[in-house]
Design a protein around this motif. Sequence first.
Motif, PDB file in Angstrom:
ATOM      1  N   GLU A  64      -1.711  -1.421  11.048  1.00  0.00           N
ATOM      2  CA  GLU A  64      -2.930  -1.667  10.284  1.00  0.00           C
ATOM      3  C   GLU A  64      -3.149  -3.159  10.194  1.00  0.00           C
ATOM      4  O   GLU A  64      -2.205  -3.924  10.029  1.00  0.00           O
ATOM      5  N   HIS A  65      -4.402  -3.566  10.281  1.00  0.00           N
ATOM      6  CA  HIS A  65      -4.784  -4.972  10.167  1.00  0.00           C
ATOM      7  C   HIS A  65      -3.978  -5.848  11.124  1.00  0.00           C
ATOM      8  O   HIS A  65      -3.516  -6.922  10.769  1.00  0.00           O
ATOM      9  N   ASP A 124      -0.107   9.205   8.966  1.00  0.00           N
ATOM     10  CA  ASP A 124      -0.531   7.943   9.565  1.00  0.00           C
ATOM     11  C   ASP A 124       0.612   7.183  10.217  1.00  0.00           C
ATOM     12  O   ASP A 124       0.425   6.100  10.758  1.00  0.00           O
ATOM     13  N   GLU A 161       0.774   5.030   1.754  1.00  0.00           N
ATOM     14  CA  GLU A 161       0.148   5.716   2.889  1.00  0.00           C
ATOM     15  C   GLU A 161       0.675   7.137   3.005  1.00  0.00           C
ATOM     16  O   GLU A 161       1.736   7.456   2.478  1.00  0.00           O
ATOM     17  N   SER A 183       0.828  -1.201   0.000  1.00  0.00           N
ATOM     18  CA  SER A 183       0.000   0.000   0.000  1.00  0.00           C
ATOM     19  C   SER A 183       0.860   1.249   0.000  1.00  0.00           C
ATOM     20  O   SER A 183       2.050   1.202   0.288  1.00  0.00           O
TER      21      SER A 183
END
Length: 155
Positions: free
Chosen positions: A52-53, A36, A32, A30
């Motif tokens: 994340e996740h 973040d 970003e 990804s």
Amino acid sequence: MIEPNNPHFLYVLLIFDERVILVPQDEVQSVEVIVDLHRATDEIGIIGWFFEHELESPVFCLAEDFSLLSELPKKREYFVLLKNEQQPMGITCDLVENINFKREHFQLQELPFVMKTPDSPIRQLLIYQEKIACVCNGPALVKHLYSALEQIEHS
């Protein structure tokens, strides 16, 4: 032109400190935005972490020569997470965009023999907007990050 047997036509272009690199899109998890990123203050070599996740991904900041920076330059606005079996690993960058090699008609050049080193993530070169760009693959960049981090820890 890209070789017919090379399945990679879509790349992610990253620019940091005037360095232009291209990574196959399917090796990038990804893209970003830097806001973040949870900044790390006590870890050597790691600029911050991305959560994340249920995964914790370390994020690194590379200089133009691919060495690790300990400070995040103000112009870094993004980071790219590279796929990795253990955990994705991030690289900060000033600019990110998608590139289609078929549409752009890039002429890839093999890396000259004198530039080939076992630890270099650079696989090929090309001209992009009158600059030399480095074509890297995700696993080679991840290996380079681990190696650079290991060198810092041992010094």
